[in-house]
Design an enzyme around this catalytic site. Structure first.
Site, PDB file in Angstrom:
ATOM      1  N   LYS A   9      24.785  19.852 -27.333  1.00 54.22           N
ATOM      2  CA  LYS A   9      25.528  18.800 -28.024  1.00 54.22           C
ATOM      3  C   LYS A   9      26.922  19.310 -28.429  1.00 54.22           C
ATOM      4  O   LYS A   9      27.198  20.515 -28.350  1.00 54.22           O
ATOM      5  CB  LYS A   9      24.699  18.334 -29.234  1.00 54.22           C
ATOM      6  N   TYR A  49      19.951   7.426 -25.808  1.00 57.96           N
ATOM      7  CA  TYR A  49      19.103   7.388 -27.010  1.00 57.96           C
ATOM      8  C   TYR A  49      18.542   5.986 -27.289  1.00 57.96           C
ATOM      9  O   TYR A  49      18.245   5.668 -28.441  1.00 57.96           O
ATOM     10  CB  TYR A  49      19.896   7.884 -28.219  1.00 57.96           C
ATOM     11  N   ASN A 112      21.996  19.468 -34.751  1.00 59.07           N
ATOM     12  CA  ASN A 112      20.939  20.384 -34.304  1.00 59.07           C
ATOM     13  C   ASN A 112      21.161  20.926 -32.892  1.00 59.07           C
ATOM     14  O   ASN A 112      20.232  21.365 -32.232  1.00 59.07           O
ATOM     15  CB  ASN A 112      19.551  19.760 -34.495  1.00 59.07           C
ATOM     16  N   HIS A 115      19.659  19.087 -27.078  1.00 62.48           N
ATOM     17  CA  HIS A 115      18.653  18.078 -26.716  1.00 62.48           C
ATOM     18  C   HIS A 115      17.779  18.623 -25.599  1.00 62.48           C
ATOM     19  O   HIS A 115      18.274  19.302 -24.699  1.00 62.48           O
ATOM     20  CB  HIS A 115      19.342  16.806 -26.206  1.00 62.48           C
ATOM     21  N   GLU A 126      16.121  10.772 -17.763  1.00 59.36           N
ATOM     22  CA  GLU A 126      17.365  11.377 -18.265  1.00 59.36           C
ATOM     23  C   GLU A 126      18.136  12.058 -17.138  1.00 59.36           C
ATOM     24  O   GLU A 126      19.366  11.973 -17.080  1.00 59.36           O
ATOM     25  CB  GLU A 126      17.038  12.357 -19.401  1.00 59.36           C
TER      26      GLU A 126
HETATM   27  O1  YYY Z   1      13.818  15.083 -29.414  1.00 59.97           O
HETATM   28  P1  YYY Z   1      14.534  15.554 -30.655  1.00 59.97           P
HETATM   29  O2  YYY Z   1      16.015  15.772 -30.438  1.00 59.97           O
HETATM   30  O3  YYY Z   1      13.897  16.775 -31.262  1.00 59.97           O
HETATM   31  O4  YYY Z   1      14.371  14.424 -31.776  1.00 59.97           O
HETATM   32  P2  YYY Z   1      14.356  12.808 -31.639  1.00 59.97           P
HETATM   33  O5  YYY Z   1      13.303  12.313 -32.563  1.00 59.97           O
HETATM   34  O6  YYY Z   1      14.290  12.399 -30.209  1.00 59.97           O
HETATM   35  O7  YYY Z   1      15.764  12.405 -32.255  1.00 59.97           O
HETATM   36  C1  YYY Z   1      16.939  12.560 -31.492  1.00 59.97           C
HETATM   37  C2  YYY Z   1      18.023  13.110 -32.373  1.00 59.97           C
HETATM   38  O8  YYY Z   1      18.284  12.201 -33.441  1.00 59.97           O
HETATM   39  C3  YYY Z   1      17.690  14.431 -33.071  1.00 59.97           C
HETATM   40  O9  YYY Z   1      17.848  15.555 -32.237  1.00 59.97           O
HETATM   41  C4  YYY Z   1      18.659  14.409 -34.205  1.00 59.97           C
HETATM   42  C5  YYY Z   1      18.745  12.925 -34.581  1.00 59.97           C
HETATM   43  N1  YYY Z   1      17.895  12.626 -35.737  1.00 59.97           N
HETATM   44  C6  YYY Z   1      18.492  12.536 -36.978  1.00 59.97           C
HETATM   45  O10 YYY Z   1      19.723  12.680 -37.079  1.00 59.97           O
HETATM   46  N2  YYY Z   1      17.729  12.278 -38.078  1.00 59.97           N
HETATM   47  C7  YYY Z   1      16.392  12.136 -37.965  1.00 59.97           C
HETATM   48  N3  YYY Z   1      15.654  11.901 -39.063  1.00 59.97           N
HETATM   49  C8  YYY Z   1      15.775  12.229 -36.702  1.00 59.97           C
HETATM   50  C9  YYY Z   1      16.551  12.477 -35.596  1.00 59.97           C
HETATM   51 MG    MG Z   2      13.978  13.304 -28.403  1.00 59.90          MG
END
Ligand code: YYY
Ligand code: MG
Length: 148
Positions: A9, A49, A112, A115, A126
């Protein structure tokens, strides 16, 4: 062989973590099948997304993803989707184990760094979205040293 879509990212790019992240996937034994630095627009990020549309963090997530260039990659190997998620760590860095990418380099969920596809099916979708031009097929000579 299984493939996963992995994307560094904008914060990972800005913070100079591209080499470190690629190195972790390489050292594990996975093979790189696609790699490009690119910026995406809002519509593209919303498509990527789309499953999360309506979530309270959705707009912030999209602003973050379009805020700078990202590194889009295809990685290949046995169980690369699940293992890639382990290398990346839990969604919230506070829950990510030390030794994972998010556990080592991130603090806030909205920054974070990386991805990774969450299933073989989403990896397929994707990869089709991010690499419409196709991918590079090559044979790694390390194969017999990594797989029994
Ligand atoms: O697959 P992953 O990236 O671990 O998480 P997802 O549940 O697919 O959410 C995508 C992305 O959204 C996440 O990496 C950060 C953001 N996000 C967020 O900002 N706040 C949350 N409570 C959950 C997800
Ligand atoms: Mg995800």
């Amino acid at each position: 062989m299984e493939q996963s879509f992995i994307m560094i990212k904008p914060d990972g790019v800005q913070r100079g973590l591209v080499g470190e992240i690629i190195s972790r996937f390489e050292k594990k034994g996975f093979s790189l099948r696609g790699l490009k630095l690119m910026s995406v627009d809002r519509a593209f990020a919303e498509n990527h997304y789309s499953d999360l549309a309506g979530m309270p963090f959705f707009n912030g997530l999209i602003e973050y993803i379009i805020s700078g260039p990202v590194v889009a990659m295809i990685w290949e190997g046995k169980n690369v989707v699940a293992t890639g998620r382990k290398i990346i760590g839990a969604t919230k860095p506070v829950d990510s184990d030390v030794g994972t990418i998010r556990g080592d380099y991130a603090i806030d969920v909205g920054r974070n760094i990386i991805h990774g596809s969450d299933s073989v099916e989403s990896a397929r979708k994707e990869i089709a979205l991010w690499f419409p031009e196709g991918q590079v097929y090559w044979h790694s000579n390390l194969h017999p040293w990594i797989y029994e």
